[in-house]
Scaffold this active site. Structure first.
Site, PDB file in Angstrom:
ATOM      1  N   THR A  13      20.821 -53.237  -4.687  1.00 35.22           N
ATOM      2  CA  THR A  13      20.309 -52.662  -3.431  1.00 35.22           C
ATOM      3  C   THR A  13      18.821 -52.321  -3.505  1.00 35.22           C
ATOM      4  O   THR A  13      18.164 -52.119  -2.482  1.00 35.22           O
ATOM      5  CB  THR A  13      21.060 -51.371  -3.084  1.00 35.22           C
ATOM      6  OG1 THR A  13      20.755 -50.389  -4.092  1.00 35.22           O
ATOM      7  CG2 THR A  13      22.560 -51.589  -3.037  1.00 35.22           C
ATOM      8  N   ASP A  16      11.243 -51.812 -19.786  1.00 30.31           N
ATOM      9  CA  ASP A  16      11.646 -52.720 -20.870  1.00 30.31           C
ATOM     10  C   ASP A  16      10.465 -53.046 -21.779  1.00 30.31           C
ATOM     11  O   ASP A  16      10.599 -53.109 -23.007  1.00 30.31           O
ATOM     12  CB  ASP A  16      12.232 -54.011 -20.296  1.00 30.31           C
ATOM     13  CG  ASP A  16      13.647 -53.801 -19.760  1.00 30.31           C
ATOM     14  OD1 ASP A  16      14.241 -52.746 -20.048  1.00 30.31           O
ATOM     15  OD2 ASP A  16      14.143 -54.695 -19.043  1.00 30.31           O
TER      16      ASP A  16
HETATM   17  C1  PRP Z   1      10.895 -49.141 -12.322  1.00 33.27           C
HETATM   18  C2  PRP Z   1       9.549 -48.471 -12.275  1.00 33.27           C
HETATM   19  C3  PRP Z   1       9.665 -47.585 -11.066  1.00 33.27           C
HETATM   20  C4  PRP Z   1      10.523 -48.421 -10.145  1.00 33.27           C
HETATM   21  C5  PRP Z   1       9.645 -49.048  -9.107  1.00 33.27           C
HETATM   22  O1  PRP Z   1      11.855 -48.288 -12.864  1.00 33.27           O
HETATM   23  O2  PRP Z   1       9.232 -47.767 -13.448  1.00 33.27           O
HETATM   24  O3  PRP Z   1      10.258 -46.332 -11.320  1.00 33.27           O
HETATM   25  O4  PRP Z   1      11.139 -49.433 -10.944  1.00 33.27           O
HETATM   26  O5  PRP Z   1      10.384 -49.716  -8.171  1.00 33.27           O
HETATM   27  P1  PRP Z   1      10.481 -49.240  -6.645  1.00 33.27           P
HETATM   28  O6  PRP Z   1       9.080 -48.916  -6.216  1.00 33.27           O
HETATM   29  O7  PRP Z   1      11.028 -50.455  -5.947  1.00 33.27           O
HETATM   30  O8  PRP Z   1      11.408 -48.081  -6.576  1.00 33.27           O
HETATM   31  P2  PRP Z   1      13.365 -48.772 -13.126  1.00 33.27           P
HETATM   32  O9  PRP Z   1      14.197 -48.507 -11.936  1.00 33.27           O
HETATM   33  O10 PRP Z   1      13.338 -50.178 -13.642  1.00 33.27           O
HETATM   34  O11 PRP Z   1      13.846 -47.775 -14.239  1.00 33.27           O
HETATM   35  P3  PRP Z   1      13.381 -47.610 -15.763  1.00 33.27           P
HETATM   36  O12 PRP Z   1      11.978 -47.031 -15.746  1.00 33.27           O
HETATM   37  O13 PRP Z   1      14.370 -46.661 -16.314  1.00 33.27           O
HETATM   38  O14 PRP Z   1      13.408 -48.957 -16.411  1.00 33.27           O
END
Ligand code: PRP
Ligand code: URA
Length: 209
Positions: A108, A203
């Site tokens: 989503t 990652d």
């Molecule tokens: C990544 C990144 C942001 C988010 C950005 O985190 O660090 O927090 O995605 O995407 P958005 O602007 O569409 O919300 P992720 O959800 O991959 O989590 P992680 O940092 O734990 O890997």
């Protein structure tokens, strides 16, 4: 409407190039993100308030300036925001640090909150929300909303790379929050990744997949 500042200092742009490079190792990626965070902190604190003090030099009295007793807080969005915390603390060592845990549902693309831990006096502080990536904007919007729900009102957002879609979404949801970025990229792909971007920031920072 909030302002968007692109931190285009040559040192930031140089380091960002190697952060983007897919062949950069986890160790170097981590070090570069830390360094860029320090340089961006220099930009974001440009308008911090000073107060006058007199000091005695070996020669005479001098009319000088020190940072007035401002209370700052850093709010990294877990996980990837953690990679920028130490770099900012090098310049603002007295800042307190709160954490907002969010992950983006891979289907989503909606943010899912799993952790919030904030300094007790968070509502009195000027806060900088930190995340390397501003993609759809969902995570940043949710983190800022979580802070506002706890009576915080002085909030800035600092990211390394933003998509135009994410900037627009944050400006719509939180028009009072200024945004500091090192680069604004081209667009989001079908998986919600920033193009050209740097891949998955969490990652690459932590060596996961
Ligand atoms: C990544 C990144 C942001 C988010 C950005 O985190 O660090 O927090 O995605 O995407 P958005 O602007 O569409 O919300 P992720 O959800 O991959 O989590 P992680 O940092 O734990 O890997
Ligand atoms: N999260 C990331 O880590 N990278 C992107 O490009 C988008 C969201």
């Amino acid at each position: 409407m909030s302002k968007v500042f692109v931190c285009d200092h040559p040192l930031i742009q140089h380091k960002l190039t190697y952060i983007r490079d897919a062949t950069t190792t986890t160790k170097d990626f981590r070090a570069l993100v830390d360094e860029v965070a320090t340089l961006m902190a220099y930009e974001i604190t440009r308008n911090i308030q000073l107060e006058r003090v007199e000091v005695k030099t070996p020669v005479s009295m001098a009319d000088c300036r020190v940072i007035s007793g401002r209370m700052l807080g850093l709010i990294p969005i877990l996980r990837a925001g953690l990679g920028m915390v130490d770099g900012i603390l090098k310049l603002i060592p007295a800042a307190k640090v709160g954490h907002v845990g969010l992950y983006r549902d891979p289907v989503t693309l909606q943010p899912v909150e799993y952790y919030v831990k904030l300094p007790t006096d968070v509502e009195e502080r000027e806060l900088i929300v930190i995340d390397p990536m501003l993609a759809t904007g969902g995570s940043a919007i949710a983190a800022i909303t979580a802070l506002k729900n706890r009576n915080c009102s002085q909030i800035k957002l600092m990211c390394l790379i933003a998509a135009p879609e994410g900037i627009e979404a944050v400006q719509q949801a939180h028009p009072d929050v200024d945004i500091y970025v090192a680069a604004i990229d081209d667009y989001l792909n079908d998986h919600g990744y920033i193009v050209p971007g740097l891949g998955d920031a969490g990652d690459r920072l932590f060596g996961t997949k």
